[in-house]
Design an enzyme around this catalytic site. Structure first.
Site, short mmCIF file in Angstrom:
data_model
loop_
_atom_site.label_atom_id
_atom_site.label_comp_id
_atom_site.label_asym_id
_atom_site.label_seq_id
_atom_site.Cartn_x
_atom_site.Cartn_y
_atom_site.Cartn_z
N LYS A 8 67.90 33.43 63.73
CA LYS A 8 67.18 32.85 62.58
C LYS A 8 68.16 32.60 61.42
CE LYS A 8 62.94 34.71 64.36
NZ LYS A 8 62.03 35.85 64.53
N GLN A 44 60.78 41.13 61.12
CA GLN A 44 60.94 41.02 62.57
C GLN A 44 60.06 42.07 63.24
OE1 GLN A 44 62.77 38.61 64.20
NE2 GLN A 44 61.83 39.44 66.04
N ASP A 52 56.24 33.25 58.13
CA ASP A 52 56.04 33.55 59.55
C ASP A 52 54.54 33.64 59.87
OD1 ASP A 52 57.15 34.03 62.07
OD2 ASP A 52 57.10 36.21 61.83
#
Ligand code: NAP
Length: 295
Positions: free
Chosen positions: A54, A98, A121
């Site tokens: 990322k 994450q 996200d």
């Protein structure tokens, strides 16, 4: 029939090219670079790889990534505090936690510490609700990527029967809602579903989101169906690829299908978050100017 590949690498490259142009225009207009903060808890090698990928994509489009690596033993309270600091940080446009996080952490509490305006996200309850009400907001990245991939190939969805296998809050459940918003007729399957084969066999569009290699047998696929395989475990998707590709009209490869799209959506949504923050800032300044009057 041999299926056409739904090429996530090519489509994600197209998205990243567009974002690269947008970042350059943003920097010229605002004199700053969009910033994605990534939060990684513990030392799971796969999670490290994902965060590195990322960060690499951020650099590729001209964005900055700020990495916060935290010890696996961190408490939920401390993690929540760190994420709240990023939520309040004026230099940060987007936040990615994450996941999965270690078992002792309350993942939901950590997600909810992300300010909705920075939830690039798409993991907060606010983002989920906005998506469910079809009111915009940030999509959960993988479901957003799946929809972008289907759209890139002009796959019709209205009136078609979509079977989603898996119902997690970040993948199965939201992708079903996005398909519903596009007027597909949606069936969810999960670990308690009986007759999975029968459900899959009736699908015009199959989305596999489980993480069990070859759970979905090629012979179950209805001839001409569209197969999207988001699963990834032991270097393999959830769908038995070769026999499914013989029957499907379109299919995603694993890797190279859904995975690259997920990162592209994350980066695209970070760009959108940065733009929205600047628009809000300009509106605030305009309001101040209007209320204080001309000098
Ligand atoms: P998850 O939270 O573990 O959810 C798995 C889902 O699969 C659950 O809803 C579970 O049902 C269902 N399931 C388990 N066994 C099943 C069975 N035998 N038949 C039907 N359904 C079954 O996983 P996730 O986070 O959604 O991820 C799913 C997969 O997608 C994983 O392989 C993950 O690595 C992959 N993934 C890929 C990307 C990407 O960018 N490509 C991103 C995220 C995830 P219950 O709800 O009943 O337990």
């Amino acid at each position: 029939m041999t299926a056409q590949i739904l090429d996530g690498r090519a489509q994600s490259a197209a998205i990243l090219d567009r974002v690269t142009t947008q970042v350059a225009a943003f920097v010229a207009a605002h004199g700053r670079v969009p910033v994605l903060a990534t939060v990684l808890v513990g030392d799971d090698p796969a999670s490290h790889t994902y965060v590195r990928m990322k960060a690499n994509r951020c650099a590729k489009v001209g964005m900055q990534s700020r990495r916060l690596d935290l010890d696996a033993s961190i408490s939920t309270e401390t993690l929540v505090e760190k994420i709240r600091e990023l939520s309040a940080d004026p230099e940060v446009d987007g936040i990615l936690l994450q996941h999965p996080v270690p078992d002792h952490i309350d993942e939901r509490a950590a997600f909810e510490a992300i300010a909705p305006a920075k939830d690039v996200d798409g993991v907060t309850r606010t983002s989920f609700a906005m998506m469910a009400f079809d009111e915009g907001g940030f999509h959960s990245a993988t479901p957003g990527g799946i929809m972008a991939l289907l759209d890139a190939y002009d796959i019709p969805l209205a009136g078609r029967h979509a079977v989603v296998v898996g119902r997690s809050p970040i993948l199965g459940k939201p992708v079903g809602m996005l398909l519903l918003a596009r007027n597909a007729t949606v069936t969810y399957c999960h670990s308690r579903t009986t007759d999975l084969a029968d459900h899959v066999a009736r699908a015009d569009v199959v989305v596999a989101a489980v993480g069990r290699p070859a759970l979905i047998r090629g012979e179950w696929i209805k001839p001409g169906a569209v197969v999207v395989d988001a699963g990834y475990a032991d270097n393999s998707g959830d769908v038995e690829y070769e026999p499914a590709a013989e029957r499907a009209s379109y299919i995603t490869p694993v890797p190279g299908g859904v995975g690259p799209m997920t990162i592209a959506v994350l980066i695209d949504q970070t760009m959108k978050a940065a733009q929205a923050r600047e628009t809000a800032r300009a509106a605030r300044l305009g309001l101040t100017a209007a209320t204080t009057g001309p000098e």
